[in-house]
Design a protein around this motif. Structure first.
Motif, short mmCIF file in Angstrom:
data_model
loop_
_atom_site.label_atom_id
_atom_site.label_comp_id
_atom_site.label_asym_id
_atom_site.label_seq_id
_atom_site.Cartn_x
_atom_site.Cartn_y
_atom_site.Cartn_z
N LYS A 182 0.85 -1.18 0.00
CA LYS A 182 0.00 0.00 0.00
C LYS A 182 0.90 1.24 0.00
CE LYS A 182 -3.68 -2.37 2.51
NZ LYS A 182 -4.49 -2.42 3.76
N LEU A 183 0.64 2.15 -0.96
CA LEU A 183 1.58 3.26 -1.16
C LEU A 183 0.87 4.60 -1.16
CD1 LEU A 183 4.70 3.41 -3.32
CD2 LEU A 183 2.94 5.14 -3.79
N LEU A 184 1.55 5.59 -0.58
CA LEU A 184 1.14 6.99 -0.55
C LEU A 184 2.18 7.82 -1.28
CD1 LEU A 184 -0.32 9.60 0.57
CD2 LEU A 184 1.05 9.29 2.65
N ASP A 185 1.75 8.66 -2.21
CA ASP A 185 2.64 9.56 -2.94
C ASP A 185 2.33 10.99 -2.52
OD1 ASP A 185 4.26 10.92 -4.70
OD2 ASP A 185 3.19 10.31 -6.52
N MET A 186 3.25 11.59 -1.78
CA MET A 186 3.10 12.98 -1.31
C MET A 186 3.81 13.92 -2.27
SD MET A 186 1.28 13.09 1.50
CE MET A 186 1.71 14.73 2.11
N GLY A 187 3.06 14.87 -2.86
CA GLY A 187 3.64 15.79 -3.84
C GLY A 187 3.75 15.10 -5.18
N THR A 188 2.63 14.61 -5.70
CA THR A 188 2.65 13.69 -6.84
C THR A 188 3.06 14.34 -8.15
OG1 THR A 188 1.39 11.89 -7.84
CG2 THR A 188 0.22 13.98 -7.55
N GLY A 189 2.82 15.65 -8.34
CA GLY A 189 3.21 16.30 -9.58
C GLY A 189 2.52 15.67 -10.78
N GLY A 201 3.86 -3.08 -9.10
CA GLY A 201 2.94 -3.95 -8.38
C GLY A 201 2.36 -3.38 -7.12
N ALA A 202 2.69 -2.11 -6.80
CA ALA A 202 2.16 -1.49 -5.58
C ALA A 202 0.67 -1.20 -5.73
CB ALA A 202 2.92 -0.21 -5.27
N ASP A 203 -0.01 -1.21 -4.60
CA ASP A 203 -1.40 -0.75 -4.51
C ASP A 203 -1.35 0.72 -4.13
OD1 ASP A 203 -4.06 -0.29 -4.04
OD2 ASP A 203 -4.17 -1.51 -2.21
N VAL A 204 -1.31 1.59 -5.13
CA VAL A 204 -1.21 3.03 -4.87
C VAL A 204 -2.60 3.51 -4.45
CG1 VAL A 204 -0.61 5.28 -5.80
CG2 VAL A 204 0.62 3.25 -6.59
N GLN A 205 -2.73 3.80 -3.16
CA GLN A 205 -4.04 4.14 -2.62
C GLN A 205 -4.33 5.63 -2.63
OE1 GLN A 205 -4.52 2.22 1.22
NE2 GLN A 205 -5.04 0.30 0.19
N THR A 206 -3.28 6.47 -2.44
CA THR A 206 -3.51 7.90 -2.28
C THR A 206 -2.39 8.69 -2.93
OG1 THR A 206 -4.51 7.43 -0.12
CG2 THR A 206 -4.03 9.74 -0.62
N ILE A 207 -2.76 9.73 -3.66
CA ILE A 207 -1.79 10.72 -4.14
C ILE A 207 -2.21 12.09 -3.61
CG2 ILE A 207 -1.18 9.39 -6.19
CD1 ILE A 207 -2.91 11.34 -7.85
N VAL A 208 -1.24 12.92 -3.26
CA VAL A 208 -1.52 14.22 -2.65
C VAL A 208 -0.69 15.29 -3.35
CG1 VAL A 208 -1.54 15.57 -0.51
CG2 VAL A 208 -1.91 13.08 -0.42
N ILE A 247 -5.75 11.60 4.82
CA ILE A 247 -4.75 10.79 4.13
C ILE A 247 -4.73 9.37 4.68
CG2 ILE A 247 -2.26 10.50 3.78
CD1 ILE A 247 -2.11 13.59 3.58
N GLY A 248 -5.07 9.25 5.95
CA GLY A 248 -5.14 7.93 6.56
C GLY A 248 -3.78 7.37 6.92
N GLY A 249 -3.72 6.06 7.14
CA GLY A 249 -2.48 5.42 7.55
C GLY A 249 -2.42 3.99 7.08
N GLY A 250 -1.51 3.22 7.67
CA GLY A 250 -1.36 1.82 7.30
C GLY A 250 -0.64 1.60 5.99
N TYR A 251 0.18 2.57 5.57
CA TYR A 251 0.91 2.44 4.31
C TYR A 251 2.19 1.63 4.50
CZ TYR A 251 -2.22 6.10 2.63
OH TYR A 251 -3.33 6.82 2.27
N ASP A 252 2.50 0.82 3.49
CA ASP A 252 3.76 0.07 3.49
C ASP A 252 4.90 0.92 2.95
OD1 ASP A 252 2.72 -2.66 4.25
OD2 ASP A 252 1.53 -2.29 2.43
N VAL A 253 4.57 1.81 2.01
CA VAL A 253 5.59 2.67 1.38
C VAL A 253 5.01 4.08 1.24
CG1 VAL A 253 7.06 3.08 -0.63
CG2 VAL A 253 6.54 0.72 0.07
N GLY A 277 7.90 -1.33 10.11
CA GLY A 277 8.71 -1.94 9.06
C GLY A 277 8.50 -1.32 7.70
N GLY A 278 7.61 -0.30 7.62
CA GLY A 278 7.35 0.37 6.35
C GLY A 278 8.52 1.23 5.90
#
Length: 320
Positions: A182-189, A201-208, A247-253, A277-278
């Motif tokens: 599960k991935l979060l991209d901060m400042g996605t551009g 293969g990531a599950d990209v859940q949120t971009i900001v 934005i939530g939580g529980g992200y692996d990356v 461990g993230g």
């Protein structure tokens, strides 16, 4: 058809009268360069920028406010230009306090191919990291040499893949991402890092991003690459507690290609939003600011896994 670029010099106070004049003369679109906007931009440098070049500051402060319009290089365009010049003379005569500036024009010819292509001629396919080939939509790649082709049209957003910070992040993603993370991209551009992660293969859940247009561009680019990059959230998570919560939580990356000051400020938030461990991947850090970022990450409980550098820029991968 070729076009004639017409620059109309005015002041911040004169923008409204000139806009009305253009509308009366059938001009619906223009490019505005307001000198006051640059001063407003400088107020934000403490938070969003590591530096602003002194020559740029001097150059921008010396520039006048202006509006640029584009008229067809034809008899019809010439008549429209003459009407606009006459209207500007009338406007100048009404400006008794001289608050609206010079109200004069400069012109330059812009060829159709320059209008359409401009910078695009310099954006060619190129490899990044161990497995990516970056290309714009208008180019073809005959032999990708086994690499994943990532097609990107940045529009006005940051992220063609050519900047060192983007490449450093992409290489770190190749090492860090596992299928299903599960991935979060901060400042996605432009969305390039979120798209690269999804292709890995990531599950990209949120971009900001702080710019709504970036979110639109990112999703359009994701569609071109046949991947999903999840929901887009707009705003400044450092200043907006509701956004930070959303934005939530529980992200692996988490990947954050921003700037040093924002990464330092967000480091406790990053730690809170990662699973134990993230992995945090961050860049946009000038080399001379790298040790400040390292200290902030370690203070927030991160263990530094790697510190990669280019000539000017640094990227960290850190584990919670």
């Amino acid at each position: 058809m070729d076009w004639r670029e017409v620059t109309i010099y005015t002041t911040t106070e004169g923008i409204g009268p000139v806009e009305a004049l253009l509308e009366d003369n059938g001009v619906e679109g223009y490019v505005l360069e307001d000198a006051a906007d640059f001063e407003e931009f400088l107020k934000d440098t403490e938070i969003y920028w590591d530096y602003v070049d002194e020559d740029l500051v001097r150059e921008k402060r010396a520039q006048e406010t202006c509006l640029k319009i584009y008229l067809p290089d034809s008899d019809e365009g010439a008549k429209q230009y003459a009407d606009i010049r006459a209207a500007l003379e009338n406007l100048k005569a009404r400006d008794e306090e001289h608050a609206w500036g010079r109200l004069c024009t400069e012109t330059a010819l812009t060829r159709q191919e320059d209008w359409e292509w401009g910078w695009k001629q310099y954006f060619k396919p190129f490899p990044v990291g161990k497995g990516f080939m970056i290309k714009p939509s208008w180019e073809t790649v005959e032999d990708p040499q086994g690499r994943r082709i990532l097609e990107i049209d940045p529009a006005s957003s940051f992220g063609t893949g050519s900047h060192d910070t983007t490449q450093l992040c992409m290489m770190a993603l190749e090492d860090a991402v596992k299928p299903g993370d599960k991935l979060l991209d901060m400042g996605t551009g432009s969305g390039i890092l979120a798209i690269a992660a999804a292709m890995l293969g990531a599950d990209v859940q949120t971009i900001v991003d702080i710019d709504e247009n970036c979110l639109k561009t990112a999703h359009e680019n994701a569609e071109k690459n046949h991947v999903e990059i999840g929901r887009g959230l707009c705003g400044d998570a450092l200043r907006d507690p509701k956004l930070a919560k959303d934005i939530g939580g529980g992200y692996d990356v988490i990947v954050a290609n921003i700037v040093a000051d924002v990464i330092i400020g967000m480091s406790p938030m990053f730690a809170d939003k990662l699973v134990k461990g993230g992995t945090l991947i961050c860049s946009g850090i000038l080399n001379e600011r790298a040790e400040e970022v390292r200290a902030a990450l370690e203070k927030s409980g991160f263990t530094i896994l790697s510190h990669e550098k280019s000539d000017d820029w640094s990227a960290f991968a850190a584990k919670k």
